[in-house]
Each structure stands twice: as structure tokens, then as C-alpha cells.
Design an enzyme around this catalytic site. Structure first.
Site, PDB file in Angstrom:
ATOM      1  N   HIS A 202      42.602  50.741  20.819  1.00 20.60           N
ATOM      2  CA  HIS A 202      43.590  50.586  21.894  1.00 20.60           C
ATOM      3  C   HIS A 202      45.006  50.319  21.407  1.00 20.60           C
ATOM      4  CE1 HIS A 202      43.073  46.327  21.038  1.00 20.60           C
ATOM      5  NE2 HIS A 202      44.152  46.084  21.747  1.00 20.60           N
TER       6      HIS A 202
HETATM    7  C1  UD1 Z   1      47.189  43.663  25.508  1.00 15.83           C
HETATM    8  C2  UD1 Z   1      47.739  42.810  24.362  1.00 15.83           C
HETATM    9  C3  UD1 Z   1      46.937  43.076  23.097  1.00 15.83           C
HETATM   10  C4  UD1 Z   1      45.450  42.922  23.328  1.00 15.83           C
HETATM   11  C5  UD1 Z   1      45.043  43.810  24.499  1.00 15.83           C
HETATM   12  C6  UD1 Z   1      43.580  43.749  24.847  1.00 15.83           C
HETATM   13  C7  UD1 Z   1      50.165  42.411  24.447  1.00 15.83           C
HETATM   14  C8  UD1 Z   1      51.453  42.780  23.827  1.00 15.83           C
HETATM   15  N1  UD1 Z   1      49.130  43.159  24.066  1.00 15.83           N
HETATM   16  O1  UD1 Z   1      47.405  45.015  25.167  1.00 15.83           O
HETATM   17  O2  UD1 Z   1      47.345  42.172  22.100  1.00 15.83           O
HETATM   18  O3  UD1 Z   1      44.753  43.309  22.170  1.00 15.83           O
HETATM   19  O4  UD1 Z   1      45.800  43.394  25.640  1.00 15.83           O
HETATM   20  O5  UD1 Z   1      43.306  44.628  25.884  1.00 15.83           O
HETATM   21  O6  UD1 Z   1      50.119  41.488  25.223  1.00 15.83           O
HETATM   22  N2  UD1 Z   1      45.763  48.335  32.194  1.00 15.83           N
HETATM   23  C9  UD1 Z   1      44.850  48.578  33.196  1.00 15.83           C
HETATM   24  N3  UD1 Z   1      44.213  47.499  33.746  1.00 15.83           N
HETATM   25  C10 UD1 Z   1      44.445  46.222  33.359  1.00 15.83           C
HETATM   26  C11 UD1 Z   1      45.389  45.995  32.342  1.00 15.83           C
HETATM   27  C12 UD1 Z   1      46.025  47.068  31.758  1.00 15.83           C
HETATM   28  O7  UD1 Z   1      44.608  49.701  33.564  1.00 15.83           O
HETATM   29  O8  UD1 Z   1      43.823  45.287  33.903  1.00 15.83           O
HETATM   30  C13 UD1 Z   1      46.444  49.504  31.576  1.00 15.83           C
HETATM   31  C14 UD1 Z   1      47.817  49.732  32.138  1.00 15.83           C
HETATM   32  O9  UD1 Z   1      48.012  51.075  32.249  1.00 15.83           O
HETATM   33  C15 UD1 Z   1      48.728  49.167  31.071  1.00 15.83           C
HETATM   34  C16 UD1 Z   1      47.927  49.411  29.801  1.00 15.83           C
HETATM   35  O10 UD1 Z   1      46.565  49.271  30.181  1.00 15.83           O
HETATM   36  O11 UD1 Z   1      49.963  49.779  31.074  1.00 15.83           O
HETATM   37  C17 UD1 Z   1      48.244  48.429  28.719  1.00 15.83           C
HETATM   38  O12 UD1 Z   1      48.118  47.074  29.190  1.00 15.83           O
HETATM   39  P1  UD1 Z   1      49.016  45.904  28.540  1.00 15.83           P
HETATM   40  O13 UD1 Z   1      48.621  44.597  29.096  1.00 15.83           O
HETATM   41  O14 UD1 Z   1      50.448  46.313  28.592  1.00 15.83           O
HETATM   42  O15 UD1 Z   1      48.630  45.951  27.012  1.00 15.83           O
HETATM   43  P2  UD1 Z   1      47.240  46.169  26.242  1.00 15.83           P
HETATM   44  O16 UD1 Z   1      47.321  47.440  25.494  1.00 15.83           O
HETATM   45  O17 UD1 Z   1      46.046  45.935  27.108  1.00 15.83           O
END
Ligand code: UD1
Length: 361
Positions: A202
Site C-alpha cells: 500500500h
Molecule cells: C495510512 C498511513 C500509513 C499506514 C496506512 C495503513 C499516513 C501518512 N499514512 O496510509 O502510515 O500504513 O494508513 O492503512 O497517515 N481509504 C478508504 N477508506 C478508508 C481510508 C482510506 O477507501 O477508510 C482510501 C482513500 O481513497 C484514501 C486512501 O485510501 O485516499 C489512502 O488513505 P490515507 O489515510 O490517506 O493513507 P493510507 O495509505 O491508508
């Protein structure tokens, strides 16, 4: 004195906060739980609350997804608005290295409320990782730095953090694992124990660059030809795979099973029964080390070096041939087995709460 405020925001925070809240309850410490809503889907958040036995948050900020600046800003604005309504909080506890960790630490520190950071001192020395920035900022302003592995002590000493603020407590995520392992063992796994691989991806460095993601998918296809492979797909990765038309290709591969993000127990069961785990996660390096399952980390750096020196982790960087050599070792029965790590014993949360009580009450 008012309550201790605990912050959770994203999936990897939840397995860290759960044992700490059990320990505060056992000690009768007054606490308040805040969920920032950085992760919000049932499968990225709700299912972890259920399975880890975390109570309903006392306050939910519902910030959702956005760019780093917007997401961090929203968390800060909402958290501050709420925090100023709490009468004399004893302190704010943040865990891990996600945007919620840094945002809430900044808010508390500017309000002159003491901040404790659980999992302090980890450094990948790679500022291209958003988590590294979050770790540096959080540790620079935290009043109490609770450390999970030996490298954290050395890193903080080198950065000039006074030793009296730094306490080695061990790894709270392992508390959750110890607590859930038996129940997880009763769950079904996709193939006989010790015969299959688990893959997760991821990190932006692996999934945002189409060429890199294509190369990784080809490698995973090769892996699936060597042993049954399960690949639970993070929402970010899911979006990229669909965009590039890679999802259908992967789905057609014999031996490869794509799955939605797994619940805590289901994923623990998968790891515990795996022959090898291939991932770019932070926490999985630690969990596989504790479980004695070889782990290939598809990153150039790790902030958790003890998983290499004392655990089962191998860092392969961008080199997928090196990753394949580890698979060959595993197939030949020469996979890393690892050994015990100080403070990864299922009791770290008790030590966290003891330090909080000593510092703040
Ligand atoms: C975040 C953390 C990372 C951790 C990861 C675990 C930061 C900078 N990064 O990254 O350290 O390893 O979580 O998952 O805080 N999304 C959904 N549903 C959700 C949440 C996210 O669909 O409930 C999608 C959205 O499109 C979003 C993307 O996932 O834009 C990324 O989510 P985000 O929280 O920005 O970062 P992660 O890559 O999950």
C-alpha cells in the site's frame, strides 16, 4: 486533574490503542478516546474496534481522506476545537506515525498540554516517507517518549532528547497479537498451515508509480505459481490496480487469491499460518517477527531494524531478484526464524500506563 486523552485515527493505530485502553481501565485511570476518522470504512476501522474490543470513541472527528496538508489541517482544526472544551486534561497520548499522530501532538503541544508518544524514536531516515516526517515532528515536541525497540533509544539520544523523557516500554502491538492469537488459530486459512504466501502492498512508493506496480504484480504472479498466495488489497492499491487494468489480470492467475482488506483476527490467522509474508507495511515486519514467519519487506529502508537483526525480516529494497532469492531460501527450508525481542511480551501496555501515571498524576 482531568482525563488522559487517547487518539486513534488510522488502521495501524487501533491494535496499539486497544491494549492501552484495557490497561487504563484495569488501573482505574480516567480516559477519553478520540477517533479522528482518518480511516472510516468498516473494513479499515469499524471491524478493528469490534474485534479488538475497543469501546465506542467518546468523540468522532470524521475528517476522512484528503491530501496530506488538507487531512492534517482538518484533524488539527477539529481536534483543537474539541480539546479546548475538556477541563484540564492530564495529557494527550498519540501512537504510531500516521497523520493523526502528528496533527494531534501539534495541537496539544501548542495548548501546553503534555504529549506522550507511543512507538517513539523509530527512524527510516527516508524523508520521502510521510510517516518519517510524522515521526520526526511528533518526537520533537513530545514530553514523554515511549519506545518500542532498541533503535528508538539510540535515535532519540542522537537527536539530543533528554534521557529522562525517554522510556523503553516494548511493543504494544504485540500485546494485541498475544491476546488474539488463540482465537485467530481457530479461523480457517486458505491452504494448509505453512504452505502459502500472504502479500500486502500500500505504500505510495510501490503503488503510485505504474511501472513499479506492474513489476510487482508480475513478481506476485511468479510467487503464486510457486505457492498458493493470498493478497488482501488496501483501498489505495485497489484503485491503482483497477486504473491500470491489472486487477483483472491478477484475478485470472491460478494460485492467486485477491481479497478485501481483512479484519484483525482474519489477518492474524493468515500471517500465523503463512510460509512467508511479503509486504511494505511497518507493523507486519514486527508481527511476523514475533510469529517466527519469514517476512520480505519491499522497501529500501526500515524504521524497525530489530526485525532484521533479531526477527524474521529481510529488507530487499527495489530489488525483486533479491526478494526471489529469499523465496528460494524459504522453499529450501532456510527461512529466518528470529528470536525473542526485549519488551515484546504482551505486557507493554501496562508499562505504558505505568509511565503515564508516574508522569501525569
Ligand atoms: C495510512 C498511513 C500509513 C499506514 C496506512 C495503513 C499516513 C501518512 N499514512 O496510509 O502510515 O500504513 O494508513 O492503512 O497517515 N481509504 C478508504 N477508506 C478508508 C481510508 C482510506 O477507501 O477508510 C482510501 C482513500 O481513497 C484514501 C486512501 O485510501 O485516499 C489512502 O488513505 P490515507 O489515510 O490517506 O493513507 P493510507 O495509505 O491508508
Amino acid at each position: 486533574m482531568g482525563p488522559v486523552v487517547f487518539v486513534a485515527g488510522a488502521r495501524p493505530n487501533l491494535m496499539k490503542i486497544a491494549p492501552i485502553l484495557r490497561a487504563t481501565a484495569a488501573r482505574g485511570m480516567r480516559d477519553v478516546l478520540v477517533h479522528t476518522g482518518q480511516h472510516y470504512d468498516h473494513e479499515m476501522s469499524g471491524v478493528f474496534f469490534e474485534q479488538l474490543g475497543i469501546r465506542e470513541p467518546d468523540v468522532h472527528l470524521r475528517v476522512g481522506s484528503a491530501s496530506h496538508g488538507v487531512q492534517t489541517g482538518r484533524i488539527m482544526a477539529s481536534f483543537e476545537e474539541w480539546l479546548v472544551t475538556i477541563a484540564r486534561p492530564a495529557g494527550v497520548v498519540v501512537v504510531g506515525d500516521v497523520n493523526s499522530t502528528m496533527a494531534c501532538a501539534l495541537v496539544a503541544s501548542k495548548l501546553r498540554i503534555p504529549v506522550a508518544h507511543v512507538e517513539a524514536g523509530l527512524r527510516s531516515f527516508d524523508r520521502a516517507m510521510p510517516e518519517e516526517i510524522n515521526r520526526l515532528v511528533t518526537d520533537a515536541i513530545a514530553d514523554l517518549l515511549l519506545v518500542s525497540e532498541p533503535a528508538g533509544i539510540a535515535n532519540l539520544a542522537r537527536e539530543g532528547v533528554p534521557a529522562e523523557r525517554v522510556k523503553y516500554v516494548g511493543n504494544v502491538m504485540i500485546d494485541s497479537l498475544v491476546n488474539a492469537r488463540e482465537a485467530a488459530r481457530a479461523l480457517p486459512v486458505p491452504a494448509p498451515r505453512g504452505t502459502y504466501a500472504v502479500v500486502t502492498l500500500h505504500r505510495p512508493s510501490n503503488v503510485d508509480d505504474p511501472a513499479r506496480l506492474r513489476e510487482l504484480c508480475a513478481w506476485v504472479t511468479r510467487l503464486a505459481a510457486a505457492m498458493p498466495t493470498v493478497f488482501p488489497v488496501h483501498p489505495r492499491t485497489e484503485r491503482k490496480l483497477v486504473e491500470l487494468g491489472l486487477r483483472a489480470e491478477l484475478e485470472a492467475q491460478a494460485g492467486l487469491q485477491l481479497a478485501p482488506p481483512q479484519g484483525y483476527q482474519e489477518f492474524l490467522a493468515l500471517m500465523d499460518g503463512a510460509r512467508v509474508v511479503v509486504s511494505d507495511s511497518g507493523g507486519i515486519q514486527e508481527e511476523t517477527s514475533f510469529l517466527g514467519v519469514p517476512c520480505i519487506t519491499l522497501r529500501t529502508t526500515t524504521e524497525r531494524p530489530v526485525t532484521i537483526t533479531s526477527g524474521t525480516n529481510t529488507l530487499v529494497g527495489d530489488d525483486l531478484d533479491a526478494a526471489w532469492r529469499v523465496i528460494e531460501d524459504v522453499l529450501a527450508g532456510r527461512g529466518k526464524r528470529g528470536g525473542p525481542i526485549d519488551g515484546w511480551d504482551g505486557r507493554a501496555a501496562e508499562r505504558v500506563v505505568e509511565e503515564l501515571a508516574r508522569a501525569w498524576t
